[in-house]
Design an enzyme around this catalytic site. Structure first.
Site, PDB file in Angstrom:
ATOM      1  N   LEU A   9     -35.982  -9.611  56.962  1.00 20.33           N
ATOM      2  CA  LEU A   9     -35.519  -8.261  57.297  1.00 20.33           C
ATOM      3  C   LEU A   9     -34.078  -8.103  56.814  1.00 20.33           C
ATOM      4  O   LEU A   9     -33.187  -8.816  57.264  1.00 20.33           O
ATOM      5  CB  LEU A   9     -35.598  -8.029  58.809  1.00 20.33           C
ATOM      6  CG  LEU A   9     -36.952  -8.364  59.458  1.00 20.33           C
ATOM      7  CD1 LEU A   9     -36.947  -7.996  60.937  1.00 20.33           C
ATOM      8  CD2 LEU A   9     -38.096  -7.658  58.735  1.00 20.33           C
ATOM      9  N   ARG A  16     -20.486  -2.124  61.728  1.00 18.41           N
ATOM     10  CA  ARG A  16     -19.182  -2.668  62.135  1.00 18.41           C
ATOM     11  C   ARG A  16     -18.501  -3.514  61.058  1.00 18.41           C
ATOM     12  O   ARG A  16     -17.337  -3.866  61.172  1.00 18.41           O
ATOM     13  CB  ARG A  16     -19.336  -3.473  63.433  1.00 18.41           C
ATOM     14  CG  ARG A  16     -19.453  -2.575  64.662  1.00 18.41           C
ATOM     15  CD  ARG A  16     -19.731  -3.368  65.909  1.00 18.41           C
ATOM     16  NE  ARG A  16     -21.136  -3.732  66.009  1.00 18.41           N
ATOM     17  CZ  ARG A  16     -21.620  -4.617  66.869  1.00 18.41           C
ATOM     18  NH1 ARG A  16     -20.804  -5.243  67.696  1.00 18.41           N
ATOM     19  NH2 ARG A  16     -22.905  -4.883  66.905  1.00 18.41           N
ATOM     20  N   ASP A 104     -29.513 -11.647  58.131  1.00 18.49           N
ATOM     21  CA  ASP A 104     -28.096 -11.758  58.482  1.00 18.49           C
ATOM     22  C   ASP A 104     -27.824 -12.916  59.441  1.00 18.49           C
ATOM     23  O   ASP A 104     -26.840 -12.900  60.167  1.00 18.49           O
ATOM     24  CB  ASP A 104     -27.573 -10.435  59.051  1.00 18.49           C
ATOM     25  CG  ASP A 104     -28.289 -10.019  60.331  1.00 18.49           C
ATOM     26  OD1 ASP A 104     -29.239 -10.711  60.748  1.00 18.49           O
ATOM     27  OD2 ASP A 104     -27.896  -8.993  60.917  1.00 18.49           O
ATOM     28  N   GLU A 156     -34.379  -7.229  75.340  1.00 17.18           N
ATOM     29  CA  GLU A 156     -33.104  -6.980  74.671  1.00 17.18           C
ATOM     30  C   GLU A 156     -31.977  -6.849  75.690  1.00 17.18           C
ATOM     31  O   GLU A 156     -32.199  -6.379  76.818  1.00 17.18           O
ATOM     32  CB  GLU A 156     -33.204  -5.701  73.834  1.00 17.18           C
ATOM     33  CG  GLU A 156     -34.128  -5.827  72.647  1.00 17.18           C
ATOM     34  CD  GLU A 156     -33.761  -7.000  71.752  1.00 17.18           C
ATOM     35  OE1 GLU A 156     -32.655  -6.994  71.192  1.00 17.18           O
ATOM     36  OE2 GLU A 156     -34.569  -7.934  71.625  1.00 17.18           O
ATOM     37  N   LYS A 352     -10.894 -21.533  26.388  1.00 17.75           N
ATOM     38  CA  LYS A 352     -11.979 -20.557  26.624  1.00 17.75           C
ATOM     39  C   LYS A 352     -13.082 -20.731  25.600  1.00 17.75           C
ATOM     40  O   LYS A 352     -12.810 -20.790  24.394  1.00 17.75           O
ATOM     41  CB  LYS A 352     -11.424 -19.133  26.520  1.00 17.75           C
ATOM     42  CG  LYS A 352     -12.445 -18.079  26.876  1.00 17.75           C
ATOM     43  CD  LYS A 352     -12.240 -16.756  26.150  1.00 17.75           C
ATOM     44  CE  LYS A 352     -12.900 -16.731  24.794  1.00 17.75           C
ATOM     45  NZ  LYS A 352     -12.877 -15.446  24.115  1.00 17.75           N
ATOM     46  N   ARG A 441       5.120 -22.047   6.192  1.00 15.69           N
ATOM     47  CA  ARG A 441       6.324 -21.416   6.736  1.00 15.69           C
ATOM     48  C   ARG A 441       7.336 -21.422   5.602  1.00 15.69           C
ATOM     49  O   ARG A 441       7.202 -22.202   4.640  1.00 15.69           O
ATOM     50  CB  ARG A 441       6.845 -22.202   7.936  1.00 15.69           C
ATOM     51  CG  ARG A 441       7.239 -23.614   7.580  1.00 15.69           C
ATOM     52  CD  ARG A 441       7.832 -24.386   8.735  1.00 15.69           C
ATOM     53  NE  ARG A 441       8.385 -25.636   8.236  1.00 15.69           N
ATOM     54  CZ  ARG A 441       8.105 -26.830   8.739  1.00 15.69           C
ATOM     55  NH1 ARG A 441       7.261 -26.953   9.747  1.00 15.69           N
ATOM     56  NH2 ARG A 441       8.667 -27.899   8.239  1.00 15.69           N
TER      57      ARG A 441
HETATM   58  C1  UD1 Z   1     -32.598  -8.722  67.005  1.00 16.31           C
HETATM   59  C2  UD1 Z   1     -33.624  -8.992  68.098  1.00 16.31           C
HETATM   60  C3  UD1 Z   1     -32.972  -9.795  69.227  1.00 16.31           C
HETATM   61  C4  UD1 Z   1     -32.396 -11.071  68.662  1.00 16.31           C
HETATM   62  C5  UD1 Z   1     -31.429 -10.763  67.510  1.00 16.31           C
HETATM   63  C6  UD1 Z   1     -31.001 -12.036  66.837  1.00 16.31           C
HETATM   64  C7  UD1 Z   1     -35.119  -7.051  68.067  1.00 16.31           C
HETATM   65  C8  UD1 Z   1     -35.527  -5.825  68.774  1.00 16.31           C
HETATM   66  N1  UD1 Z   1     -34.106  -7.732  68.613  1.00 16.31           N
HETATM   67  O1  UD1 Z   1     -31.622  -7.896  67.588  1.00 16.31           O
HETATM   68  O2  UD1 Z   1     -33.920 -10.085  70.219  1.00 16.31           O
HETATM   69  O3  UD1 Z   1     -31.732 -11.794  69.667  1.00 16.31           O
HETATM   70  O4  UD1 Z   1     -32.090  -9.943  66.516  1.00 16.31           O
HETATM   71  O5  UD1 Z   1     -29.998 -11.758  65.917  1.00 16.31           O
HETATM   72  O6  UD1 Z   1     -35.715  -7.406  67.083  1.00 16.31           O
HETATM   73  N2  UD1 Z   1     -33.324  -4.650  60.337  1.00 16.31           N
HETATM   74  C9  UD1 Z   1     -34.059  -3.936  59.413  1.00 16.31           C
HETATM   75  N3  UD1 Z   1     -34.446  -2.682  59.716  1.00 16.31           N
HETATM   76  C10 UD1 Z   1     -34.185  -2.094  60.899  1.00 16.31           C
HETATM   77  C11 UD1 Z   1     -33.454  -2.826  61.849  1.00 16.31           C
HETATM   78  C12 UD1 Z   1     -33.038  -4.099  61.545  1.00 16.31           C
HETATM   79  O7  UD1 Z   1     -34.322  -4.439  58.324  1.00 16.31           O
HETATM   80  O8  UD1 Z   1     -34.602  -0.941  61.092  1.00 16.31           O
HETATM   81  C13 UD1 Z   1     -32.891  -6.013  60.003  1.00 16.31           C
HETATM   82  C14 UD1 Z   1     -31.394  -6.146  59.955  1.00 16.31           C
HETATM   83  O9  UD1 Z   1     -30.924  -5.979  58.631  1.00 16.31           O
HETATM   84  C15 UD1 Z   1     -31.180  -7.576  60.435  1.00 16.31           C
HETATM   85  C16 UD1 Z   1     -32.369  -7.857  61.324  1.00 16.31           C
HETATM   86  O10 UD1 Z   1     -33.333  -6.863  61.032  1.00 16.31           O
HETATM   87  O11 UD1 Z   1     -31.209  -8.477  59.337  1.00 16.31           O
HETATM   88  C17 UD1 Z   1     -31.999  -7.818  62.792  1.00 16.31           C
HETATM   89  O12 UD1 Z   1     -31.562  -6.515  63.093  1.00 16.31           O
HETATM   90  P1  UD1 Z   1     -30.419  -6.231  64.137  1.00 16.31           P
HETATM   91  O13 UD1 Z   1     -30.211  -4.774  64.251  1.00 16.31           O
HETATM   92  O14 UD1 Z   1     -29.244  -7.065  63.829  1.00 16.31           O
HETATM   93  O15 UD1 Z   1     -31.130  -6.738  65.470  1.00 16.31           O
HETATM   94  P2  UD1 Z   1     -30.428  -7.130  66.790  1.00 16.31           P
HETATM   95  O16 UD1 Z   1     -30.126  -5.905  67.561  1.00 16.31           O
HETATM   96  O17 UD1 Z   1     -29.325  -8.067  66.535  1.00 16.31           O
HETATM   97 CA    CA Z   2     -28.113  -8.866  64.664  1.00 14.56          CA
END
Ligand code: UD1
Ligand code: CA
Length: 460
Positions: A9, A16, A104, A156, A352, A441
């Site tokens: 994902l 932020r 991430d 959550e 280079k 030269r």
């Molecule tokens: C999520 C988990 C949480 C966990 C945490 C760990 C859910 C509901 N919650 O929360 O339980 O402890 O990760 O870090 O899943 N992303 C998408 N599309 C979206 C939303 C998110 O691709 O619509 C991707 C983000 O880029 C990221 C990952 O999903 O890589 C997690 O998303 P993020 O919003 O950071 O989730 P958390 O609220 O941290």
């Molecule tokens: Ca996160």
């Protein structure tokens, strides 16, 4: 693992971070977080990896370079919604299992991936959450269990009551699912929660409601969950990764006596007894042999450096340095250079796109660009290969054992033969044959008593 697949994902914006780029492209030790995750997955033996992209998706696609398939999430409606976009990809692996990860959380490792897969298979779980026990669970989803210890749900932070907030086993955001079990519940996820998002974590409760079992695998280290939401956390993540990697090298026999100011990227390989001195960055796909000394104050990127070579105050980019070479201080080796064995370069030298032959010396204040230099050549001080006429770049070719006198300009394209000499101060425009001395030269003339007659300055 061959028939299994993974979904990463990576669509989130990461508000932020205050960045104009995708969050997963934020770098940890000079490598995008997404790159770390992809490598961990690949290292565990999974080859089919689908990435969900969204915010700044083109940038992420460019990074993936067509090697891994991509699906787009046009709106950020939550982690469950992100996985829905990969439905067709998951269907292609219907009889197998899918690993879902966050792009991430870069410190997930192949050990955690394979160990959790064993937990998933050995217990016949339909879903396995990779969890971690952490000192500070704030912000993460909590692992909630039934009285018998079995997994009940993931709640959550924002939806948690005070009792649940006390739980310090958290969801890392990585999971194994049986593809068919996940496909059965994916369309049933709702966004009825405090965030109005489709939570992937709800898939676990739905799978349990379907009468299947779900479990958790507690990771060996809490690092696997660490992510970064802002630049301060990104710096902390860098610090964590930095120490992890330095320790790995030190345990392998690399000498890093003052580790505070040494930064080594995750893909760097270093041989034993090599010493890395302060204020040094080694990054990218770099390989360093044994018994080298790198630093102080050096930057090495995407280069190969062989045994017994010394780099002191050097920037070395995309180049190959053979064994027993001494470089520095204050030298830049720019891309596509090859410095052969026993050569000596610097101080104050730039090389280079050039080959420098075995045992050749380019000791002071010299620029060698777009040149092929043979073995045992000696450059005097202040030589320049004049490789650019304002329109095209041309090469210089210097034969073995040539001697380039101080302050020589070699106007490219030009060839200096084997064993040939150029006189100091010469501007060489034509080929110098083997064994010849080129003097280019004007001859010196002395005008007798000129100063007495002209008196160019007032006498004191
Ligand atoms: C999520 C988990 C949480 C966990 C945490 C760990 C859910 C509901 N919650 O929360 O339980 O402890 O990760 O870090 O899943 N992303 C998408 N599309 C979206 C939303 C998110 O691709 O619509 C991707 C983000 O880029 C990221 C990952 O999903 O890589 C997690 O998303 P993020 O919003 O950071 O989730 P958390 O609220 O941290
Ligand atoms: Ca996160």
């Amino acid at each position: 693992m061959q028939n299994n697949c993974a979904v990463i994902l990576a669509a989130g914006q990461g508000k932020r971070m205050k960045s104009n780029h995708a969050k997963v492209m934020c770098e940890v030790l000079f490598k995008p977080m997404l790159g770390w995750v992809l490598d961990a997955v690949s290292d565990s033996g999974i080859t089919d990896i689908c990435t969900v992209v969204g915010h700044c998706g083109n940038e992420v696609k460019e990074y993936l370079n067509g090697i891994f398939p991509v699906v787009e999430q046009h709106e950020r409606l939550g982690t469950g919604h992100a996985v829905m976009q990969a439905k067709d990809f998951i269907m292609e692996h219907e009889d197998y299992h899918v690993l879902v990860l966050c792009g991430d959380a870069p410190l997930i490792d192949s050990k955690t991936i394979s160990d959790s897969y064993k937990t998933h298979i050995n217990n016949s779980y339909a879903a396995t959450v990779i969890s971690a026990v952490v000192k500070n669970p704030t912000g993460y989803g909590r692992i909630v269990r039934n009285d018998d210890g079995s997994l009940k749900a993931i709640v959550e932070q924002r939806d948690a009551d005070e009792q649940i907030k006390q739980i310090n086993e958290i969801n890392s955001g990585a999971y194994w699912f049986s593809c068919s079990a996940l496909l059965n519940v994916l369309d049933k996820l709702s966004n009825n929660n405090s965030q109005g998002e489709y939570y992937l974590t709800d898939a676990i409760s739905l799978i349990i409601e379907n009468g299947l079992t779900a479990g958790s695998h507690i990771a060996h280290s809490e690092n696997v969950v660490v992510g970064a939401n802002d630049r301060i956390q990104l710096a902390a993540l860098n610090e964590l990764a930095k120490n992890m990697i330095l320790e790995r090298h030190m345990l392998n026999g690399v000498d890093i006596p003052f580790p505070d100011s040494v930064f080594i990227g995750p893909d760097v390989i270093i041989g034993r007894d090599t010493k890395i001195l302060p204020n040094t960055i080694i990054k990218g796909k770099t390989e360093i042999g044994s018994d080298c000394v790198i630093g102080p104050n050096s930057l090495v990127a995407d280069s190969v450096i062989n045994d017994y070579t010394k780099l002191n105050n050097v920037q070395c980019l995309q180049s190959e340095i053979d064994d027993n070479v001494t470089i520095g201080p204050f030298v830049q080796i720019r891309p596509n250079s090859h410095i052969m064995s026993k050569a000596k370069i610097g101080d104050f030298v730039e090389i280079k796109n050039s080959v420098i032959g075995v045992g050749t010396k380019v000791p002071h204040l010299t620029y060698v660009g777009d040149s092929d230099v043979g073995a045992n050549v000696n450059f005097g001080c202040g030589c320049v290969t004049v490789n650019y006429d304002g329109q095209v770049k041309s090469r210089c070719n210097i034969g073995d054992n040539a001697f380039i006198g101080c302050n020589t300009n070699l106007i490219a394209p030009v060839k200096v033969g084997n064993n040939a000499y150029t006189a100091a101060g010469s501007t060489i425009t034509d080929e110098v044959p083997d064994h010849a001395l080129a003097i280019a030269r004007s001859r010196q003339t002395n005008i007798k008593d000129w100063v007495k007659i002209k008196r160019p300055r007032k006498q004191k």
